[in-house]
Design an enzyme around this catalytic site. Sequence first.
Site, PDB file in Angstrom:
ATOM      1  N   ASP A   1      40.128  58.007  34.200  1.00  0.00           N
ATOM      2  CA  ASP A   1      38.713  58.062  33.801  1.00  0.00           C
ATOM      3  C   ASP A   1      38.469  57.161  32.580  1.00  0.00           C
ATOM      4  OD1 ASP A   1      36.013  59.711  33.810  1.00  0.00           O
ATOM      5  OD2 ASP A   1      36.761  59.794  31.762  1.00  0.00           O
TER       6      ASP A   1
ATOM      7  N   GLU B   1      23.836  54.408  31.488  1.00  0.00           N
ATOM      8  CA  GLU B   1      24.269  54.746  30.126  1.00  0.00           C
ATOM      9  C   GLU B   1      25.314  55.852  30.111  1.00  0.00           C
ATOM     10  OE1 GLU B   1      23.230  53.196  26.915  1.00  0.00           O
ATOM     11  OE2 GLU B   1      25.185  54.148  26.888  1.00  0.00           O
TER      12      GLU B   1
ATOM     13  N   GLY C   1      30.111  66.863  29.260  1.00  0.00           N
ATOM     14  CA  GLY C   1      29.386  68.134  29.278  1.00  0.00           C
ATOM     15  C   GLY C   1      27.990  67.939  29.836  1.00  0.00           C
TER      16      GLY C   1
ATOM     17  N   LYS D   1      36.123  53.605  32.157  1.00  0.00           N
ATOM     18  CA  LYS D   1      35.147  53.378  31.089  1.00  0.00           C
ATOM     19  C   LYS D   1      35.497  52.115  30.289  1.00  0.00           C
ATOM     20  CE  LYS D   1      34.147  58.318  30.863  1.00  0.00           C
ATOM     21  NZ  LYS D   1      34.563  59.601  30.302  1.00  0.00           N
TER      22      LYS D   1
ATOM     23  N   VAL E   1      29.633  55.901  30.259  1.00  0.00           N
ATOM     24  CA  VAL E   1      30.608  55.800  29.162  1.00  0.00           C
ATOM     25  C   VAL E   1      30.109  56.619  27.975  1.00  0.00           C
ATOM     26  CG1 VAL E   1      31.806  54.217  27.590  1.00  0.00           C
ATOM     27  CG2 VAL E   1      31.231  53.459  29.903  1.00  0.00           C
TER      28      VAL E   1
HETATM   29  N1  HSE Z   1      35.493  64.010  32.582  1.00  0.00           N
HETATM   30  C1  HSE Z   1      34.846  63.181  31.650  1.00  0.00           C
HETATM   31  C2  HSE Z   1      35.420  63.489  30.272  1.00  0.00           C
HETATM   32  C3  HSE Z   1      33.366  63.433  31.691  1.00  0.00           C
HETATM   33  O1  HSE Z   1      36.180  64.459  30.126  1.00  0.00           O
HETATM   34  O2  HSE Z   1      35.139  62.767  29.350  1.00  0.00           O
HETATM   35  C4  HSE Z   1      32.523  62.316  31.208  1.00  0.00           C
HETATM   36  O3  HSE Z   1      32.769  61.100  31.798  1.00  0.00           O
END
Ligand code: HSE
Length: 429
Positions: free
Chosen positions: A201, A129, A302, A205, A132
């Site tokens: 990133d 979970e 976080g 996702k 994403v």
């Molecule tokens: N580095 C990612 C962000 C953390 O800033 O959203 C969570 O995947």
Amino acid sequence: MNKINIGLIGFGTVGSGVVEFLHTKKSYIANKYNTEFTVKTVCDLYITPDKVKKFGKIKTTKKYQEILEDPEIDVVVELIGGLHPAKEIVFGSLNNGKDVVTANKALISHHGKELFELAQQNGLRLFFESAVMAGVPTIKTVTEGIIGNEFNGIYGILNGTCNYILTQMSDNNCSFPDALKKAQEKGYAEADPTLDISGGDTAHKLLIMAYLAFGKFIKFNEIYTEGISQISQNDIEYAERLGLTIKLLAIAKKVNNTIEARVHPTLIPKEHPLASINSVFNGMLLDSDMLGKVLLSGEGAGKMAAASGVVSDLINLAHNPAQPILSNLTYENKALTVKKIDDVISKFYLRLLAVNKPGVLSKITGILGKHDISINSVTQKEQDAKSPVPVIMLTDSTSERNMRNALKEIEKMAVIKSKPVAIRMETLQ
Ligand code: HSE
């Protein structure tokens, strides 16, 4: 009382958050869910016993094999991120009869399909979970919440670091490097923040969500990806005056038998609900055929936001004898093909730095017209005749190919004094 022993690998921001969460909420979880979780072993290259001693009797190790080979460990929680050795850990755990909870979007986006199949073959569970939007239940929504529906599109603000930076630049007049530094201090960014800033990133996702929603496993390099490092405070300000907001948006749309998937800074109307998702908050608009549009939002990065998703997975895992979503995870729509970025259609915002003299605009609009690009509005930002002035144009819908070809020509004009800036727009209707 269900008793579950956990082996946790990766004691960074999220890993330490999970141990703290389980410790703090131990009696609540035991009373409400009739389940007692024990973190038996924590593995991390930098772990020392004093780092975990306040959470009770936890064994520490630097060798993940000790966890994989421990017959008393029921679930492996993988929180190191990245592809290696996370891949070896997760495959190894599933091959050793252990359920897995991970928050690793890079791993799921590259190897999800094989992992879901392996878990299914071995009668094990693989939950992710937090991969994403951290603890905001995106995976559960698409695989269990909204089912029976077909999805038309997904629009997501999926990176907390980027959204935090864009919000700081817009609301607090903060520079890009200062905003990034603050995001890192708050523990939002990846170990290597270039993955956040470059859009990588977000693409990981999006790939996961597109697979779950459309049944199409898109390869990472098939997702057109642009990050936020080229966004200037000027663009944020000019967009604002046009009633628009810049977000790093992940977009996946299904049209007939094609799917387009892209990540890039996008201008959206200021009054759209996604535009008011700010700071570390993430948002995802799911467009489904029967239910219609659904908006999910919450902290997407976080320590506790991510730990919350991992703990939800653990509790779900303790209660589901067989993972209900596995067949959903291995479903594939073979008829779908991925649209090439050249064929994607968008409206554009253009910022050109042009010499201020008669005839310049007509030359620019001539080039746009030649490439079949229709102009919606033009604004000149300064009046100083001596220096080049910013010219902002909004176009009608056009293909990426047409826009790229037009910009190549415009950039070469003697009256254009810097590389043109082009930002795509979405009306989100
Ligand atoms: N580095 C990612 C962000 C953390 O800033 O959203 C969570 O995947």
